[in-house]
Scaffold this motif. Structure first.
Motif, short mmCIF file in Angstrom:
data_model
loop_
_atom_site.label_atom_id
_atom_site.label_comp_id
_atom_site.label_asym_id
_atom_site.label_seq_id
_atom_site.Cartn_x
_atom_site.Cartn_y
_atom_site.Cartn_z
N PRO A 71 -2.33 0.79 8.62
CA PRO A 71 -2.49 1.68 9.78
C PRO A 71 -3.89 1.68 10.38
CG PRO A 71 -2.37 2.93 7.74
CD PRO A 71 -2.01 1.52 7.39
N THR A 116 -4.09 5.05 -1.71
CA THR A 116 -2.85 5.37 -0.99
C THR A 116 -3.18 5.36 0.50
OG1 THR A 116 -3.08 7.80 -0.81
CG2 THR A 116 -2.20 6.94 -2.89
N LEU A 117 -2.21 5.70 1.32
CA LEU A 117 -2.41 5.66 2.77
C LEU A 117 -2.63 7.04 3.39
CD1 LEU A 117 0.17 2.92 3.84
CD2 LEU A 117 -2.31 2.70 3.57
N ASP A 118 -2.58 8.09 2.59
CA ASP A 118 -2.86 9.42 3.13
C ASP A 118 -3.38 10.32 2.01
OD1 ASP A 118 -0.48 11.18 2.03
OD2 ASP A 118 0.41 9.31 2.73
N ARG A 119 -4.06 11.37 2.42
CA ARG A 119 -4.72 12.24 1.45
C ARG A 119 -3.71 12.97 0.55
NH1 ARG A 119 -9.80 16.21 2.58
NH2 ARG A 119 -9.78 17.31 0.58
N ALA A 120 -2.59 13.39 1.11
CA ALA A 120 -1.63 14.17 0.32
C ALA A 120 -1.09 13.36 -0.85
CB ALA A 120 -0.49 14.65 1.21
N SER A 121 -0.70 12.11 -0.60
CA SER A 121 -0.15 11.29 -1.69
C SER A 121 -1.25 10.95 -2.70
CB SER A 121 0.49 10.02 -1.15
OG SER A 121 -0.45 9.21 -0.47
N THR A 171 -7.90 -1.08 6.27
CA THR A 171 -6.99 -0.59 5.24
C THR A 171 -7.21 -1.28 3.91
OG1 THR A 171 -5.38 -0.16 6.98
CG2 THR A 171 -4.58 -0.09 4.72
N SER A 177 2.71 -0.41 9.50
CA SER A 177 2.92 0.71 8.59
C SER A 177 2.16 0.53 7.28
CB SER A 177 4.41 0.88 8.30
OG SER A 177 4.95 -0.29 7.71
N GLU A 178 1.87 -0.71 6.90
CA GLU A 178 1.13 -0.98 5.67
C GLU A 178 -0.37 -1.14 5.94
OE1 GLU A 178 2.15 -0.80 2.72
OE2 GLU A 178 4.33 -0.96 2.83
N HIS A 217 0.80 -1.22 0.00
CA HIS A 217 0.00 0.00 0.00
C HIS A 217 0.84 1.27 0.00
CE1 HIS A 217 -2.75 -2.88 2.44
NE2 HIS A 217 -2.86 -3.11 1.14
N SER A 218 1.94 1.26 0.74
CA SER A 218 2.74 2.48 0.88
C SER A 218 3.42 2.89 -0.42
CB SER A 218 3.80 2.28 1.98
OG SER A 218 4.67 1.22 1.64
#
Length: 251
Positions: free
Chosen positions: A172, A97-102, A177, A169-170, A73-74
């Protein structure tokens, strides 16, 4: 015929290959790349998927139209950006992705490159879901005040602790997820955008360092409320200690 490459040929990547290779008139896998080549060689030879030595080699190949990813995922955000920059269409496994910014950077890269970007949320295309969507849109269910969903699976109890899927981390948000996001996407599809979220994620039963139980409360832009809970390990009620061996259940 779409000439596609697949990156990530583990359990799920093999499922994707098996679902279309030699069966679809719309798409065919013409190349593949796996981080550990030896793990994919026999399977890819059996299904007629030539292996490349790197993602760079795939992205530089003018005979490849699109790239399908079944990777950790990362890595998703950067992979979308690289693929879009190479002018190839992208189909990315969920979570996007794992966060909005990416996620925003990846969507922007695809938009600027003019390529198609797809995410693996097939449930909104199920016949039952399409019918439910039509009934809601047509007002046949009246004013909906709240929606609720729950998903339980014993998969987390049998996860290989050495797998990247078992890394906090993959994952969270634990089972949310990679699993619960399907149903959250269904809620968004049915009821529209979410603008408020409260969440709790816990580790109660699995032996590795990742959560297994996640609960989320939503506030929708249209004024509705919603709740969703996903558990990797419903069998924890058996009372087995985390370190005890478990046999796969017969269901």
């Amino acid at each position: 015929m779409i000439r596609a490459a697949i990156v990530g040929i583990g359990r799920w990547g093999r499922t994707l290959i098996g679902s279309v290779q030699g069966k679809s008139e719309a798409i065919r896998f013409t190349a593949g790349f796996n981080r550990t080549r030896a793990n994919a060689e026999a399977f890819c030879a059996e299904h007629g998927v030539p292996l490349k030595d790197s993602l760079s080699e795939i992205l530089a190949d003018p005979e490849i139209d699109a790239v399908i990813y079944a990777t950790p995922h990362s890595e998703h955000g950067a992979q979308v950006e690289r693929t879009a920059a190479a002018g190839k269409h992208v189909f990315m496994e969920k979570p996007f992705t794992l966060d909005r910014a990416s996620a925003a950077r990846a969507v922007d890269a695809a938009s600027r490159a003019g390529v198609v970007l797809g995410v693996a949320y097939p449930r909104r295309f199920h016949p039952g879901m399409k019918e439910l969507k039509a009934r809601i849109a047509g007002g046949r269910l009246g004013t909906i005040a709240h929606c609720y969903g729950e998903q339980n699976t014993p998969a987390g109890l049998f996860m290989d602790p050495a797998s990247w899927r078992a890394e906090a981390s993959e994952a969270p948000a634990g089972g949310m997820t990679a699993l619960g996001v399907h149903n959250v996407d269904a809620m968004i599809h049915l009821f529209g955008p979410i603008d408020e979220v409260y969440a709790m994620s816990l580790r109660r039963a699995v032996s590795y360092d990742a959560d297994d139980t996640t609960s989320v409360m939503f506030g929708f832009t249209n004024g509705m409320s919603g709740r969703w809970c996903v558990r990797w390990s419903p069998l924890s009620a058996t009372g087995l200690p985390r370190s005890a061996p478990r046999e796969r259940p017969n269901f």
